[in-house]
Design a protein around this motif. Structure first.
Motif, short mmCIF file in Angstrom:
data_model
loop_
_atom_site.label_atom_id
_atom_site.label_comp_id
_atom_site.label_asym_id
_atom_site.label_seq_id
_atom_site.Cartn_x
_atom_site.Cartn_y
_atom_site.Cartn_z
N PRO A 1 -8.27 -29.83 -5.13
CA PRO A 1 -7.83 -31.20 -4.85
C PRO A 1 -8.99 -32.05 -4.35
O PRO A 1 -10.05 -31.54 -3.97
CB PRO A 1 -6.78 -31.01 -3.74
CG PRO A 1 -6.41 -29.56 -3.78
CD PRO A 1 -7.63 -28.84 -4.27
N ASP A 2 -8.77 -33.37 -4.36
CA ASP A 2 -9.83 -34.28 -3.93
C ASP A 2 -10.17 -34.12 -2.46
O ASP A 2 -11.30 -34.36 -2.04
CB ASP A 2 -9.42 -35.73 -4.22
CG ASP A 2 -9.38 -36.02 -5.71
OD1 ASP A 2 -10.11 -35.33 -6.47
OD2 ASP A 2 -8.63 -36.91 -6.13
N THR A 3 -9.19 -33.74 -1.66
CA THR A 3 -9.42 -33.51 -0.24
C THR A 3 -9.06 -32.06 0.10
O THR A 3 -8.08 -31.52 -0.43
CB THR A 3 -8.59 -34.45 0.64
OG1 THR A 3 -7.20 -34.31 0.29
CG2 THR A 3 -9.01 -35.91 0.39
N PRO A 4 -9.84 -31.40 0.96
CA PRO A 4 -9.64 -29.97 1.24
C PRO A 4 -8.25 -29.64 1.77
O PRO A 4 -7.72 -28.57 1.49
CB PRO A 4 -10.72 -29.66 2.28
CG PRO A 4 -11.75 -30.72 2.10
CD PRO A 4 -11.02 -31.95 1.66
N GLU A 5 -7.66 -30.55 2.53
CA GLU A 5 -6.37 -30.25 3.14
C GLU A 5 -5.19 -30.45 2.19
O GLU A 5 -4.07 -30.03 2.48
CB GLU A 5 -6.16 -31.10 4.39
CG GLU A 5 -6.00 -32.60 4.14
CD GLU A 5 -7.33 -33.32 3.98
OE1 GLU A 5 -7.32 -34.56 3.86
OE2 GLU A 5 -8.38 -32.64 3.99
N ALA A 6 -5.42 -31.09 1.06
CA ALA A 6 -4.35 -31.37 0.11
C ALA A 6 -3.91 -30.08 -0.59
O ALA A 6 -4.70 -29.16 -0.80
CB ALA A 6 -4.80 -32.41 -0.91
N ARG A 7 -2.63 -30.03 -0.94
CA ARG A 7 -2.08 -28.89 -1.67
C ARG A 7 -1.11 -29.38 -2.73
O ARG A 7 -0.45 -30.41 -2.56
CB ARG A 7 -1.35 -27.94 -0.70
CG ARG A 7 -2.29 -27.10 0.17
CD ARG A 7 -2.99 -26.06 -0.67
NE ARG A 7 -3.85 -25.16 0.10
CZ ARG A 7 -5.13 -25.37 0.32
NH1 ARG A 7 -5.71 -26.48 -0.14
NH2 ARG A 7 -5.85 -24.51 1.01
N PHE A 8 -1.02 -28.61 -3.82
CA PHE A 8 -0.10 -28.97 -4.89
C PHE A 8 1.24 -28.29 -4.65
O PHE A 8 1.31 -27.13 -4.21
CB PHE A 8 -0.66 -28.53 -6.24
CG PHE A 8 -1.93 -29.24 -6.62
CD1 PHE A 8 -1.90 -30.56 -7.07
CD2 PHE A 8 -3.15 -28.60 -6.51
CE1 PHE A 8 -3.06 -31.22 -7.41
CE2 PHE A 8 -4.32 -29.26 -6.85
CZ PHE A 8 -4.28 -30.58 -7.30
N ASP A 9 2.31 -29.02 -4.95
CA ASP A 9 3.66 -28.50 -4.76
C ASP A 9 4.28 -28.00 -6.05
O ASP A 9 5.21 -27.20 -6.03
CB ASP A 9 4.55 -29.60 -4.16
CG ASP A 9 3.99 -30.16 -2.88
OD1 ASP A 9 4.11 -29.48 -1.84
OD2 ASP A 9 3.40 -31.26 -2.91
N TRP A 10 3.77 -28.51 -7.17
CA TRP A 10 4.29 -28.13 -8.48
C TRP A 10 3.15 -27.87 -9.45
O TRP A 10 2.15 -28.59 -9.44
CB TRP A 10 5.16 -29.25 -9.06
CG TRP A 10 6.48 -29.42 -8.40
CD1 TRP A 10 6.78 -30.25 -7.35
CD2 TRP A 10 7.68 -28.73 -8.73
NE1 TRP A 10 8.10 -30.12 -7.00
CE2 TRP A 10 8.68 -29.19 -7.84
CE3 TRP A 10 8.02 -27.77 -9.68
CZ2 TRP A 10 9.99 -28.72 -7.89
CZ3 TRP A 10 9.32 -27.30 -9.74
CH2 TRP A 10 10.29 -27.77 -8.85
N VAL A 11 3.30 -26.84 -10.25
CA VAL A 11 2.45 -26.62 -11.41
C VAL A 11 3.38 -26.61 -12.62
O VAL A 11 4.28 -25.77 -12.70
CB VAL A 11 1.68 -25.29 -11.33
CG1 VAL A 11 0.79 -25.13 -12.57
CG2 VAL A 11 0.87 -25.20 -10.06
N ILE A 12 3.20 -27.55 -13.50
CA ILE A 12 4.02 -27.64 -14.72
C ILE A 12 3.06 -27.73 -15.89
O ILE A 12 2.27 -28.68 -15.98
CB ILE A 12 4.97 -28.85 -14.70
CG1 ILE A 12 5.87 -28.81 -13.45
CG2 ILE A 12 5.83 -28.88 -15.97
CD1 ILE A 12 6.79 -30.02 -13.32
N THR A 13 3.12 -26.75 -16.79
CA THR A 13 2.08 -26.68 -17.80
C THR A 13 2.55 -25.92 -19.03
O THR A 13 3.59 -25.24 -19.01
CB THR A 13 0.81 -26.01 -17.21
OG1 THR A 13 -0.28 -26.21 -18.09
CG2 THR A 13 1.04 -24.53 -16.96
N SER A 14 1.76 -26.02 -20.08
CA SER A 14 1.96 -25.21 -21.29
C SER A 14 0.58 -24.82 -21.80
O SER A 14 -0.12 -25.66 -22.39
CB SER A 14 2.73 -25.99 -22.36
OG SER A 14 2.95 -25.20 -23.50
N PRO A 15 0.16 -23.58 -21.58
CA PRO A 15 -1.17 -23.17 -22.02
C PRO A 15 -1.21 -23.02 -23.54
O PRO A 15 -0.17 -23.03 -24.21
CB PRO A 15 -1.35 -21.81 -21.33
CG PRO A 15 0.03 -21.30 -21.15
CD PRO A 15 0.89 -22.50 -20.90
#
Length: 364
Positions: free
Chosen positions: A222-236
């Protein structure tokens, strides 16, 4: 969502795409205010655009410059007037330094059109950091090649597919054999119609896209170290699909690639064996787990192509083993829509649709 609100998702064709409803329905029903979304294989940015529509920030990552440029155009805010003003300024003030001269280019575009495209290309390669230029680049990418229309021109090229780029030798023979010479196109008129279609509305919520290889840990930071993602939505990528750049070589040229087809597979998931493929995906899932919140959820849409002897469900389940994610639900997503399937973009003959799956998982 109205057609006007979602029109921007169609700014540029891209063959590896899932429908907007897939990420949009998940985020509308399940995401919380303030959630942040990650797509490590963002392609044309459908997940990121869905996040924007529901008011969430997102990060899209892809190793293809074409994918990154398309995604960026969906995360920017620009007015029609600003886009047209910038287009006119570039055409009036810029002189093209290099114009491709091979037989293909002579048949693919009218000389005046190719000259204008080179002016845009060189301008964007020098600086494409403003919202207006990002939007204009996306518009030109979407109009770069496609079929002739019965009413008014919508594309800059001679008769072409719209989703994938024509291969030079075959296309040149096709045009010559049928006497299809490239016609002069009113470039500004095409840009204006597309700008009005795609940038008639805007949203303050936006996101970011990163041109990077998601197998590298820093790509998903993430752009800032403390940030976290809540969702990963993808299609490899589906196993066996590895010609993303060659099949998009004209758009890849426009964003800085060579003016000939590049058949290498740099910075892509390997397809040497099902085991190697699954191991590459596993590295991406581990990298994602490291930047996600403790209660994060990951949803993967995955399928396969009929000429590969590998069960797609077994492949994706193997990739999630020892990845930091625990599978909670596997749902059949049906067969992909005819004409919009990843597989059919790569095969000479249409295949029978294979069942696709949505795999839900949570951090362990």
């Amino acid at each position: 969502m109205t057609n006007v609100q979602t029109a921007l998702n169609g700014i540029c064709p891209y063959f590896t795409m899932f429908p907007l409803d897939f990420p949009l329905s998940i985020l509308k029903r399940r995401a919380r205010a303030g959630d942040v979304v990650l797509d490590p294989f963002c392609g044309r940015g459908t997940t990121n655009f869905a996040a924007r529509l529901v008011g969430l920030r997102s990060l899209g990552v892809d190793s293809s410059p074409v994918a990154a440029a398309i995604t960026a155009s969906k995360l920017t805010t620009a007015t029609v007037d600003d886009i047209l003003t910038e287009a006119r300024r570039i055409l009036a003030e810029r002189e093209a330094c290099h114009i491709p001269t091979s037989e293909f280019w002579k048949w693919a575009f009218h000389p005046n059109v190719l000259d204008a495209l080179c002016r845009f290309r060189e301008t964007f390669l020098e600086d494409c950091t403003t919202d207006t230029r990002i939007a204009l680049r996306g518009i030109v990418l979407g109009a770069l090649h496609g079929p002739k229309q019965k009413t008014f021109p919508s594309y800059f090229s001679n008769q072409c597919p719209r989703t994938y780029a024509p291969k030079p030798a075959y296309a040149t023979r096709f045009w010559q054999g049928r006497g299809l010479e490239p016609e002069p196109i009113d470039i500004l008129a095409v840009i204006e119609r597309r700008a009005k279609r795609y940038y008639g509305t805007s949203s303050d919520i936006t996101g970011a896209v990163r041109l990077a290889d998601s197998r590298e840990a820093e790509a998903l930071q993430p752009d800032t170290p403390e940030a976290r993602f809540d969702w990963v939505i993808t299609s490899p990528p589906y196993y066996g699909m590895r010609t993303y750049i060659p099949d998009q070589w004209l758009r890849n040229w426009f964003v800085g690639g060579p003016d000939t087809v590049d058949y290498t597979n740099r910075n892509q998931v390997v397809h040497s064996s099902p085991e190697d493929f699954a191991a590459n995906l596993r590295q991406v899932w581990r990298n994602a787990e490291n930047v996600c919140a403790e209660d994060a959820k990951m949803v993967i849409r995955f399928g396969g192509i009929t000429d590969r002897r590998a069960n797609p469900l077994d492949l994706i389940k193997s990739s999630l083993g020892d990845s930091g994610w625990r599978i909670t639900t596997i749902r059949e997503a049906g067969a992909a829509t005819e004409g919009k399937r990843q597989a059919d973009s790569f095969l000479r003959t249409k295949s029978h649709p294979m069942v696709e799956y949505d795999i839900w998982s949570v951090k362990q």
